[in-house]
Design a protein around this motif. Structure first.
Motif, mmCIF file in Angstrom:
data_model
loop_
_atom_site.group_PDB
_atom_site.id
_atom_site.type_symbol
_atom_site.label_atom_id
_atom_site.label_comp_id
_atom_site.label_asym_id
_atom_site.label_seq_id
_atom_site.Cartn_x
_atom_site.Cartn_y
_atom_site.Cartn_z
ATOM 1 N N UNK A 64 0.812 -1.220 0.000
ATOM 2 C CA UNK A 64 0.000 0.000 0.000
ATOM 3 C C UNK A 64 0.848 1.273 0.000
ATOM 4 N N UNK A 65 2.154 1.123 -0.236
ATOM 5 C CA UNK A 65 3.056 2.273 -0.278
ATOM 6 C C UNK A 65 3.563 2.495 -1.697
ATOM 7 N N UNK A 66 3.751 3.752 -2.059
ATOM 8 C CA UNK A 66 4.237 4.090 -3.397
ATOM 9 C C UNK A 66 5.298 5.172 -3.318
ATOM 10 N N UNK A 67 6.228 5.128 -4.281
ATOM 11 C CA UNK A 67 7.382 6.011 -4.227
ATOM 12 C C UNK A 67 7.186 7.406 -4.768
ATOM 13 N N UNK A 68 6.092 7.648 -5.473
ATOM 14 C CA UNK A 68 5.863 8.973 -6.029
ATOM 15 C C UNK A 68 4.556 9.043 -6.785
ATOM 16 N N UNK A 69 4.248 10.223 -7.304
ATOM 17 C CA UNK A 69 2.983 10.445 -7.991
ATOM 18 C C UNK A 69 2.823 9.554 -9.223
ATOM 19 N N UNK A 70 3.874 9.450 -10.018
ATOM 20 C CA UNK A 70 3.804 8.603 -11.221
ATOM 21 C C UNK A 70 3.551 7.153 -10.854
ATOM 22 N N UNK A 71 4.232 6.700 -9.818
ATOM 23 C CA UNK A 71 4.112 5.317 -9.365
ATOM 24 C C UNK A 71 2.678 4.973 -8.972
ATOM 25 N N UNK A 72 2.081 5.783 -8.126
ATOM 26 C CA UNK A 72 0.735 5.462 -7.660
ATOM 27 C C UNK A 72 -0.307 5.658 -8.762
ATOM 28 N N UNK A 73 -0.123 6.666 -9.611
ATOM 29 C CA UNK A 73 -1.089 6.880 -10.696
ATOM 30 C C UNK A 73 -1.088 5.705 -11.670
ATOM 31 N N UNK A 74 0.086 5.223 -12.038
ATOM 32 C CA UNK A 74 0.176 4.077 -12.943
ATOM 33 C C UNK A 74 -0.500 2.846 -12.347
ATOM 34 N N UNK A 75 -0.240 2.596 -11.064
ATOM 35 C CA UNK A 75 -0.812 1.422 -10.417
ATOM 36 C C UNK A 75 -2.327 1.537 -10.241
ATOM 37 N N UNK A 76 -2.795 2.695 -9.819
ATOM 38 C CA UNK A 76 -4.227 2.850 -9.554
ATOM 39 C C UNK A 76 -5.050 2.902 -10.844
ATOM 40 N N UNK A 77 -4.503 3.492 -11.883
ATOM 41 C CA UNK A 77 -5.196 3.478 -13.182
ATOM 42 C C UNK A 77 -5.277 2.045 -13.713
ATOM 43 N N UNK A 78 -4.187 1.301 -13.561
ATOM 44 C CA UNK A 78 -4.184 -0.098 -13.992
ATOM 45 C C UNK A 78 -5.225 -0.905 -13.215
ATOM 46 N N UNK A 79 -5.272 -0.683 -11.904
ATOM 47 C CA UNK A 79 -6.237 -1.401 -11.078
ATOM 48 C C UNK A 79 -7.668 -1.010 -11.439
ATOM 49 N N UNK A 80 -7.882 0.266 -11.706
ATOM 50 C CA UNK A 80 -9.212 0.747 -12.106
ATOM 51 C C UNK A 80 -9.679 0.043 -13.373
ATOM 52 N N UNK A 81 -8.760 -0.149 -14.315
ATOM 53 C CA UNK A 81 -9.126 -0.762 -15.592
ATOM 54 C C UNK A 81 -9.412 -2.250 -15.451
ATOM 55 N N UNK A 82 -8.500 -2.982 -14.802
ATOM 56 C CA UNK A 82 -8.666 -4.433 -14.752
ATOM 57 C C UNK A 82 -9.435 -4.917 -13.535
ATOM 58 N N UNK A 83 -9.437 -4.113 -12.471
ATOM 59 C CA UNK A 83 -10.130 -4.531 -11.247
ATOM 60 C C UNK A 83 -11.627 -4.650 -11.435
ATOM 61 N N UNK A 84 -12.199 -3.751 -12.222
ATOM 62 C CA UNK A 84 -13.638 -3.818 -12.454
ATOM 63 C C UNK A 84 -14.019 -5.059 -13.251
ATOM 64 N N UNK A 85 -13.138 -5.444 -14.183
ATOM 65 C CA UNK A 85 -13.370 -6.691 -14.904
ATOM 66 C C UNK A 85 -13.295 -7.885 -13.970
ATOM 67 N N UNK A 86 -12.377 -7.808 -13.013
ATOM 68 C CA UNK A 86 -12.227 -8.876 -12.028
ATOM 69 C C UNK A 86 -13.520 -9.072 -11.240
ATOM 70 N N UNK A 87 -14.173 -7.979 -10.879
ATOM 71 C CA UNK A 87 -15.398 -8.068 -10.087
ATOM 72 C C UNK A 87 -16.593 -8.568 -10.901
#
Length: 225
Positions: A64-87
């Motif tokens: 749940x930790x991220x090193x910077x703005x780019x890091x968390x944005x990339x991860x959360x956008x990726x999760x937003x895209x594929x996580x909804x498909x997962x559900x």
């Protein structure tokens, strides 16, 4: 509100990561780049502390930790895209178990490959979600036909791109990505066949975690002494 209730797991994970990021930004004194000492204090994965000091809880907190703005944005956008498909294809217990085991085992593999590095981020768990979707489509390929072929083509392209990026850019932990994908694929295949297999899947993953955790201290003593 209707959107949240439909994808509550994905949005909840994104919210938790975002809140923790804001806390780390507050302690670091910057919203763009996090102070590495702050991240270690907050629970980043660091081999000597995790393995030699027995602070295994860092396997969880580091997700749940991220090193910077780019890091968390990339991860959360990726999760937003594929996580909804997962559900759409998995129940809540299956989603959470795959996400957590992918992240935890990704962290353990990272500790093995990079004993002296600081590890952070949700990418191992997110790659696990992506792997789970691949497992779902493979498990139901007879019924889904062309949909499976299309997904696997996209899956292959994304994996190759991430491997190229991972080997090209310093500090990207490819080992955690690969481990997370494999753990997620296994879970996705089993649990899409029958959600009742969650006990078998969880038991196998716990045994694998315990085996790696039992081995790592010996390796670390040899490495750091």
């Amino acid at each position: 509100m209707k959107e949240f209730s439909r994808y509550k797991v994905t949005y909840s994970i994104i919210a938790i990561n975002s809140v923790i990021y804001l806390l780390s930004a507050l302690f670091s004194g910057s919203i763009v780049d996090m102070d590495m000492h702050v991240l270690v204090d907050m629970g980043a994965l660091y081999g000597p502390l995790t393995v030699l000091k027995g602070e295994w809880w860092r396997l969880f907190t580091a997700m749940f930790l991220h090193g910077g703005m780019t890091h968390i944005l990339m991860n959360m956008v990726s999760l937003y895209i594929i996580g909804r498909g997962m559900e759409m294809y998995f129940d809540t217990k299956s989603y959470l178990s795959i996400y957590l085991f992918s992240g935890l085992l990704g962290g353990l593999v990272s500790l093995y490959i990079h004993p002296a590095s600081v590890g952070i981020g949700a990418s191992g768990a997110i790659f696990g979600v992506f792997g789970a979707l691949a497992g779902f489509f493979i498990a139901h390929r007879k019924h889904l036909g062309e949909h499976t072929k299309a997904f696997m083509k996209e899956f292959t392209v994304i994996i190759v791109i991430n491997l190229v990026i991972g080997f090209s850019i310093p500090n990207v932990d490819v080992s955690a990505h690969v481990a997370g994908t494999i753990v997620g694929f296994i879970g996705g295949y089993l649990l899409s066949k029958d959600p009742k297999f969650i006990g078998i899947y969880s038991g196998l993953m716990v045994l694998l975690m315990l085996a790696i955790m039992a081995y790592l201290p010996t390796m670390y003593v040899q490495t750091f002494t």
